[in-house]
Each structure stands twice: as structure tokens, then as C-alpha cells.
Design a protein around this motif. Structure first.
Motif, PDB file in Angstrom:
ATOM      1  N   GLY A  24       0.776  -1.233   0.000  1.00 19.41           N
ATOM      2  CA  GLY A  24       0.000   0.000   0.000  1.00 19.41           C
ATOM      3  C   GLY A  24       0.810   1.287   0.000  1.00 19.41           C
ATOM      4  N   TYR A  25       2.127   1.179   0.055  1.00 21.29           N
ATOM      5  CA  TYR A  25       2.994   2.355   0.094  1.00 21.29           C
ATOM      6  C   TYR A  25       3.820   2.480  -1.185  1.00 21.29           C
ATOM      7  CZ  TYR A  25       1.931   2.649   5.061  1.00 21.29           C
ATOM      8  OH  TYR A  25       1.276   2.772   6.254  1.00 21.29           O
ATOM      9  N   VAL A  26       4.209   3.703  -1.495  1.00 17.03           N
ATOM     10  CA  VAL A  26       5.098   3.956  -2.631  1.00 17.03           C
ATOM     11  C   VAL A  26       6.473   3.402  -2.260  1.00 17.03           C
ATOM     12  CG1 VAL A  26       6.175   5.743  -4.053  1.00 17.03           C
ATOM     13  CG2 VAL A  26       3.806   6.022  -3.294  1.00 17.03           C
ATOM     14  N   ALA A  27       7.098   2.672  -3.200  1.00 17.09           N
ATOM     15  CA  ALA A  27       8.387   2.037  -2.908  1.00 17.09           C
ATOM     16  C   ALA A  27       9.251   1.973  -4.160  1.00 17.09           C
ATOM     17  CB  ALA A  27       8.164   0.634  -2.367  1.00 17.09           C
ATOM     18  N   ILE A  28      10.566   1.835  -3.927  1.00 16.02           N
ATOM     19  CA  ILE A  28      11.528   1.655  -5.015  1.00 16.02           C
ATOM     20  C   ILE A  28      12.064   0.231  -4.934  1.00 16.02           C
ATOM     21  CG2 ILE A  28      13.776   2.330  -5.946  1.00 16.02           C
ATOM     22  CD1 ILE A  28      13.297   5.116  -4.810  1.00 16.02           C
ATOM     23  N   PHE A  29      12.078  -0.442  -6.070  1.00 15.85           N
ATOM     24  CA  PHE A  29      12.614  -1.796  -6.176  1.00 15.85           C
ATOM     25  C   PHE A  29      13.800  -1.789  -7.131  1.00 15.85           C
ATOM     26  CE2 PHE A  29       8.158  -2.013  -5.228  1.00 15.85           C
ATOM     27  CZ  PHE A  29       8.034  -3.042  -4.317  1.00 15.85           C
ATOM     28  N   GLU A  30      14.735  -2.697  -6.915  1.00 14.68           N
ATOM     29  CA  GLU A  30      15.865  -2.863  -7.834  1.00 14.68           C
ATOM     30  C   GLU A  30      15.605  -4.089  -8.683  1.00 14.68           C
ATOM     31  OE1 GLU A  30      20.007  -1.896  -6.540  1.00 14.68           O
ATOM     32  OE2 GLU A  30      19.063  -2.146  -4.582  1.00 14.68           O
ATOM     33  N   GLY A  31      15.593  -3.889  -9.999  1.00  8.89           N
ATOM     34  CA  GLY A  31      15.419  -5.002 -10.925  1.00  8.89           C
ATOM     35  C   GLY A  31      14.193  -5.827 -10.601  1.00  8.89           C
ATOM     36  N   GLU A  32      14.371  -7.132 -10.537  1.00 12.04           N
ATOM     37  CA  GLU A  32      13.263  -8.052 -10.279  1.00 12.04           C
ATOM     38  C   GLU A  32      13.101  -8.394  -8.804  1.00 12.04           C
ATOM     39  OE1 GLU A  32      11.082  -9.150 -12.621  1.00 12.04           O
ATOM     40  OE2 GLU A  32      12.111  -7.806 -14.000  1.00 12.04           O
ATOM     41  N   ASN A  33      13.809  -7.704  -7.916  1.00  8.22           N
ATOM     42  CA  ASN A  33      13.702  -7.981  -6.479  1.00  8.22           C
ATOM     43  C   ASN A  33      12.276  -7.769  -6.002  1.00  8.22           C
ATOM     44  OD1 ASN A  33      16.416  -8.562  -6.257  1.00  8.22           O
ATOM     45  ND2 ASN A  33      16.962  -6.494  -5.630  1.00  8.22           N
ATOM     46  N   GLU A  34      11.797  -8.680  -5.187  1.00  8.26           N
ATOM     47  CA  GLU A  34      10.448  -8.564  -4.640  1.00  8.26           C
ATOM     48  C   GLU A  34      10.402  -7.699  -3.394  1.00  8.26           C
ATOM     49  OE1 GLU A  34       8.415 -12.272  -4.270  1.00  8.26           O
ATOM     50  OE2 GLU A  34       9.131 -12.964  -6.207  1.00  8.26           O
ATOM     51  N   GLU A  35      11.529  -7.579  -2.705  1.00  2.00           N
ATOM     52  CA  GLU A  35      11.607  -6.718  -1.522  1.00  2.00           C
ATOM     53  C   GLU A  35      12.077  -5.339  -1.967  1.00  2.00           C
ATOM     54  OE1 GLU A  35      10.872  -7.442   1.771  1.00  2.00           O
ATOM     55  OE2 GLU A  35       9.997  -9.262   0.926  1.00  2.00           O
ATOM     56  N   PRO A  36      11.434  -4.289  -1.484  1.00  2.00           N
ATOM     57  CA  PRO A  36      11.814  -2.934  -1.905  1.00  2.00           C
ATOM     58  C   PRO A  36      13.154  -2.497  -1.338  1.00  2.00           C
ATOM     59  CG  PRO A  36      10.085  -2.840  -0.273  1.00  2.00           C
ATOM     60  CD  PRO A  36      10.293  -4.282  -0.591  1.00  2.00           C
ATOM     61  N   ARG A  37      13.821  -1.639  -2.085  1.00  2.00           N
ATOM     62  CA  ARG A  37      15.063  -1.014  -1.631  1.00  2.00           C
ATOM     63  C   ARG A  37      14.739   0.119  -0.661  1.00  2.00           C
ATOM     64  NH1 ARG A  37      19.079   2.186  -5.710  1.00  2.00           N
ATOM     65  NH2 ARG A  37      17.793   3.959  -5.217  1.00  2.00           N
ATOM     66  N   GLN A  38      13.619   0.803  -0.929  1.00  2.00           N
ATOM     67  CA  GLN A  38      13.210   1.924  -0.086  1.00  2.00           C
ATOM     68  C   GLN A  38      11.692   2.028  -0.101  1.00  2.00           C
ATOM     69  OE1 GLN A  38      15.103   5.603  -1.145  1.00  2.00           O
ATOM     70  NE2 GLN A  38      14.209   6.722   0.557  1.00  2.00           N
ATOM     71  N   ILE A  39      11.119   2.306   1.058  1.00  2.00           N
ATOM     72  CA  ILE A  39       9.667   2.473   1.198  1.00  2.00           C
ATOM     73  C   ILE A  39       9.413   3.888   1.703  1.00  2.00           C
ATOM     74  CG2 ILE A  39       7.568   1.617   2.295  1.00  2.00           C
ATOM     75  CD1 ILE A  39       9.230  -0.988   2.860  1.00  2.00           C
ATOM     76  N   PHE A  40       8.426   4.539   1.116  1.00  2.00           N
ATOM     77  CA  PHE A  40       8.075   5.905   1.516  1.00  2.00           C
ATOM     78  C   PHE A  40       6.786   5.878   2.332  1.00  2.00           C
ATOM     79  CE2 PHE A  40      10.608   6.117  -2.301  1.00  2.00           C
ATOM     80  CZ  PHE A  40      11.551   7.070  -1.966  1.00  2.00           C
ATOM     81  N   PRO A  41       6.565   6.850   3.200  1.00  2.00           N
ATOM     82  CA  PRO A  41       5.363   6.861   4.046  1.00  2.00           C
ATOM     83  C   PRO A  41       4.101   7.296   3.309  1.00  2.00           C
ATOM     84  CG  PRO A  41       6.709   8.785   4.513  1.00  2.00           C
ATOM     85  CD  PRO A  41       7.487   7.942   3.532  1.00  2.00           C
TER      86      PRO A  41
END
Length: 76
Positions: A24-41
Motif C-alpha cells: 500500500g505504500y510507494v516504494a523503489i525496487f531494484e530489478g526483479e527484487n520482490e523486496e523494496p530497496r526503499q519504502i516511503f510513508p
């Protein structure tokens, strides 16, 4: 993609970031990674429907400048 130059150059062209949604949050992912690199509030649901659709589908970004512009658009 056929790379005739060095493998390092070829590998670099395959790297990318994705601006999307995570729990439910805006996030940045690297490539095909399923876990985000950074999550925004910032909640995706607080954005207009077209922006929600874009983030839920993932926006592929190749440069930091593109990412910075998108973040300014979605987080302000």
C-alpha cells in the motif's frame, strides 16, 4: 540484447529501478527484487486512480534523474 562490448557494459545496461507499490505504500525496487530497496510513508491509495494504476503496475526507470522526477511527482 546482443552485447559486443565488454560484459561490464552489457551488465550495466540491464540494471534498472522500479517505482511501485508495496503493502500500500510507494516504494523503489531494484530489478526483479520482490523486496523494496526503499519504502516511503506515502499511501498509494491517496493518489489519483491513474497514478495508483501506474504504481501498481510498476514504473521502470533507468536513471536517477528520472527517478527523482517521479518521486517529486508522486510524493509531493
Amino acid at each position: 540484447m546482443i552485447c559486443k562490448k565488454s560484459k561490464i557494459v552489457c551488465a550495466a545496461t540491464l540494471l534498472y529501478l522500479v517505482l511501485g507499490a508495496w503493502k500500500g505504500y510507494v516504494a523503489i525496487f531494484e530489478g526483479e527484487n520482490e523486496e523494496p530497496r526503499q519504502i516511503f510513508p506515502n499511501m498509494v491509495a491517496s493518489l489519483p486512480q491513474a497514478d495508483q494504476d501506474a504504481l501498481n503496475g510498476g514504473i521502470y526507470v533507468r536513471t536517477e534523474e528520472q527517478m527523482q522526477q517521479l518521486l517529486e511527482d508522486y510524493l509531493s
